[in-house]
Design a protein around this motif. Structure first.
Motif, short mmCIF file in Angstrom:
data_model
loop_
_atom_site.label_atom_id
_atom_site.label_comp_id
_atom_site.label_asym_id
_atom_site.label_seq_id
_atom_site.Cartn_x
_atom_site.Cartn_y
_atom_site.Cartn_z
N LEU A 365 0.82 -1.21 0.00
CA LEU A 365 0.00 0.00 0.00
C LEU A 365 0.85 1.26 0.00
O LEU A 365 0.61 2.20 -0.77
N LEU A 366 1.88 1.29 0.82
CA LEU A 366 2.72 2.47 0.90
C LEU A 366 3.53 2.68 -0.37
O LEU A 366 3.77 3.83 -0.79
N SER A 367 3.98 1.61 -0.99
CA SER A 367 4.84 1.75 -2.17
C SER A 367 4.09 2.23 -3.40
O SER A 367 4.72 2.53 -4.42
N GLN A 368 2.75 2.31 -3.33
CA GLN A 368 2.02 2.83 -4.47
C GLN A 368 2.30 4.32 -4.69
O GLN A 368 2.39 4.78 -5.82
N ASP A 369 2.42 5.07 -3.60
CA ASP A 369 2.60 6.51 -3.70
C ASP A 369 3.89 7.00 -3.08
O ASP A 369 4.18 8.20 -3.16
N TYR A 370 4.65 6.13 -2.47
CA TYR A 370 5.86 6.54 -1.76
C TYR A 370 6.99 5.57 -2.07
O TYR A 370 6.75 4.40 -2.40
N ILE A 371 8.19 6.08 -1.93
CA ILE A 371 9.36 5.20 -1.89
C ILE A 371 9.51 4.73 -0.45
O ILE A 371 9.62 5.55 0.47
N VAL A 372 9.51 3.45 -0.25
CA VAL A 372 9.54 2.87 1.09
C VAL A 372 10.95 2.37 1.39
O VAL A 372 11.47 1.50 0.67
N VAL A 373 11.55 2.93 2.42
CA VAL A 373 12.88 2.51 2.89
C VAL A 373 12.70 1.83 4.24
O VAL A 373 12.16 2.45 5.17
N ILE A 374 13.13 0.60 4.35
CA ILE A 374 12.91 -0.19 5.57
C ILE A 374 14.25 -0.46 6.23
O ILE A 374 15.15 -1.04 5.62
N ASP A 375 14.37 -0.03 7.47
CA ASP A 375 15.55 -0.35 8.28
C ASP A 375 15.30 -1.69 8.96
O ASP A 375 14.46 -1.78 9.86
N ALA A 376 16.01 -2.71 8.53
CA ALA A 376 15.77 -4.07 9.01
C ALA A 376 16.91 -4.53 9.91
O ALA A 376 18.02 -3.99 9.86
N PRO A 377 16.69 -5.55 10.73
CA PRO A 377 17.76 -6.10 11.57
C PRO A 377 18.85 -6.75 10.71
O PRO A 377 18.63 -7.02 9.52
N PRO A 378 20.01 -7.00 11.28
CA PRO A 378 21.07 -7.69 10.50
C PRO A 378 20.64 -9.10 10.12
O PRO A 378 19.82 -9.74 10.79
N LEU A 379 21.24 -9.60 9.05
CA LEU A 379 20.80 -10.88 8.49
C LEU A 379 21.26 -12.09 9.29
O LEU A 379 20.50 -13.04 9.48
N LEU A 380 22.50 -12.08 9.76
CA LEU A 380 23.05 -13.29 10.37
C LEU A 380 22.47 -13.59 11.76
O LEU A 380 22.19 -14.76 12.05
N PRO A 381 22.29 -12.60 12.65
CA PRO A 381 21.79 -12.96 13.98
C PRO A 381 20.34 -13.45 13.97
O PRO A 381 19.99 -14.37 14.71
N VAL A 382 19.47 -12.81 13.17
CA VAL A 382 18.04 -13.15 13.16
C VAL A 382 17.58 -13.27 11.71
O VAL A 382 18.26 -12.85 10.78
N THR A 383 16.38 -13.81 11.54
CA THR A 383 15.84 -14.04 10.19
C THR A 383 14.90 -12.93 9.73
O THR A 383 14.29 -13.06 8.67
#
Length: 533
Positions: A365-383
């Motif tokens: 829904l957000l990406s229809q009208d906005y550029i969505v930038v997601i700050d995610a956790p690191p890959l190796l410690p968690v999924t």
């Protein structure tokens, strides 16, 4: 390795090389100090053959030269040693060996015999040289007398007594220091090459691209303005701000077939700067007139709210659990055109919440009208980041120069590949401007970057170091300067986003309030046309 690579390696490792040379010098100096000092003195005499009354020195010079050459080995013979030991003036201790302390030679083309003696003091060396010459002459006379029936046809006349040396012959401090410095430099280079061969860290963009299997999207220089409380604004450092603009440009060309509307910013491990890069990237996207929403999907260690200075008590976790609407959770920031969705309270099941269908719907829904930038956790410690990679258009992997291990980058790449996540590219963070080849372009073009003074006017730094302020610009450009300046956050978390959008003079159909509406939103006018270059 080319010559240029060798020179770059030398430039990066100059401290190690300097330490190696210093250690070599200290070792050579210490070795010189513990070694016994040896002083050398020389005495000389003429060898005369034939009766002296007949002018044997002149007429028999050929015979004298031959005799002098034949008697050279006698200097190390036992009879000479015995003669020296019998001389009380030499002061030799009982049983003191003379082996290796005496030598003799003949000057080329002459009958001049030279005796060289070594001792532990200058006076002892002088006495030993003079005594050895006299002992050699006595032994030669005895031998010639026995061969000539009691009459010697060879005579050794002392010509020059030995002179006390002013400095020891051994050890030679200057030579030892040169040898020590050379050995220290060679060993330092061996250490540098071994460290490079055994290095498992990501040092430059080539290492990162090789480990990740994709190209580089940008390099962020190491800057104090991007650390601590300064992370909320990248404008304080013109070089860092320009590097984020370059990252923004590269992301727009990262996909040829389709537009990148949503992306996850993550890293292999914690503490590699992914949150700072996600925040700064969202800011530069909004500054280019591109409506942007920054989502803090790190539900374990959220940082976006503290970096942007907004209220993070209500956010993504409350929206996913159905406690609040998406419209109420979105918060305007100081950067016009940038909205943030904080993480909210830390839930007990972050992975399940991020992998839910509600999260997929929010991103769509957000990406229809906005550029969505997601700050995610690191890959190796968690999924969490691997799960989010299946919900977005692409993933940007962040690594820290000199800290991130290559095998960790490869493991992160494999995790994304297993879930069929799309890796757009990599970002090398904290590039030293002076220590690596990646930072050379920033150092070389440093004078080209400009900053702004308190009035918003550009400040140029000349090559000599003084600062020149430009004259004020015409009035017609004043409005553009004001529109690009960040505005204070006058909205609380309870305030509807429509008020902020109204302050920005945006159409009502483009406000985040439409995000909670019914499916008719998909048919409403979009903000794609407002994306800047």
């Amino acid at each position: 390795m080319t010559v240029l690579d060798f020179l770059r390696l030398t430039g990066r490792s100059w401290r190690t090389l300097l330490i190696g040379v210093a250690i070599g010098l200290l070792a050579a100096f210490g070795y010189t100090q513990v070694q016994p000092h040896v002083f050398t003195a020389n005495s000389s005499g003429f060898v005369m053959a034939g009766p002296a009354a007949e002018g044997g020195y002149i007429g028999g010079s050929e015979a004298a030269i031959a005799k002098a050459q034949s008697y050279i080995p006698l200097i190390t013979s036992q009879p000479v040693y015995a003669k020296i030991a019998e001389n009380p003036a030499l002061g030799l201790a009982e049983g003191q060996a003379l082996t290796g302390r005496l030598s003799a030679s003949v000057a080329p083309g002459s009958n001049l015999i030279q005796v060289q003696a070594s001792a532990d003091s200058p006076s002892s060396a002088v006495a030993l040289a003079n005594g050895a010459l006299q002992a050699l002459a006595d032994v030669i006379t005895d031998l010639e007398s026995q061969a000539g029936g009691g009459v010697s046809s060879v005579t050794v006349l002392p010509l020059q007594d030995a002179v006390e040396p002013t400095s020891p012959e051994s050890p030679n401090l200057r030579n030892n220091l040169l040898i020590g410095a050379g050995l220290g430099l060679v060993l330092a280079y061996v250490f540098v090459f071994l460290r490079k061969a055994l290095d498992v860290k990501v040092r430059n963009s080539k290492d990162l691209a090789s480990a990740a299997g994709v190209g580089s999207l940008g390099r962020i220089p190491k800057s104090p303005q991007l650390m601590g409380k300064n992370r909320a604004s990248n404008d304080a450092d013109a070089i860092a701000a320009e590097s984020f603009r370059r990252l923004r440009t590269n992301l727009r060309f990262a996909s040829v077939d389709e537009e990148i509307r949503s992306m996850v910013i993550t890293s292999s491990n914690a503490g590699e700067g992914k949150s700072t890069i996600a925040t700064s990237l969202a800011q530069v996207l909004a500054q280019s007139n591109t409506p942007t929403i920054l989502i803090d999907a790190d539900l374990r260690r959220p940082t976006v709210a503290s970096v942007l200075g907004i209220d993070g008590s209500v956010g993504l976790s409350e929206v996913l659990s159905g406690q609040v609407s998406l419209e109420d959770a979105l918060t305007a920031t100081k950067t016009p055109g940038l909205y943030a969705l904080p993480s909210g309270r830390i839930p007990p099941n972050p992975s399940e919440m991020l992998g839910s269908e509600a999260m997929r719907s929010i991103i769509r829904l957000l990406s229809q009208d906005y550029i969505v930038v997601i700050d995610a956790p690191p890959l190796l410690p968690v999924t969490d980041a691997a799960i989010l990679s299946t919900r977005v258009d692409g993933v940007v992997l962040v690594a820290t120069a000199g800290r991130t291990r290559r095998e960790d980058v490869g493991a992160a790449r494999d995790m994304l590949s297993q879930v069929h996540g799309r890796l757009l590219g990599t970002v090398l963070n904290m590039v030293p401007p002076r220590d690596t080849a990646d930072g050379y372009e920033y150092r070389r073009n440093r004078s080209y970057y400009v900053t702004a003074d308190k009035k918003g006017m550009p400040v140029f730094k000349s090559s000599k170091g003084h600062v020149d302020l430009l004259e004020p610009q015409p009035e017609k450009n004043a409005s553009a300067a004001i529109s690009l300046a960040p505005r204070p956050n006058s909205q609380s978390s309870e305030q509807p986003p429509q008020a902020v959008v109204a302050q920005q003079q945006a159409p009502a159909s483009e406000t985040p309030s439409d995000l909670s509406s019914t499916p008719e939103v998909q048919g409403a006018p979009t903000r794609r046309s407002r994306r800047g270059a």
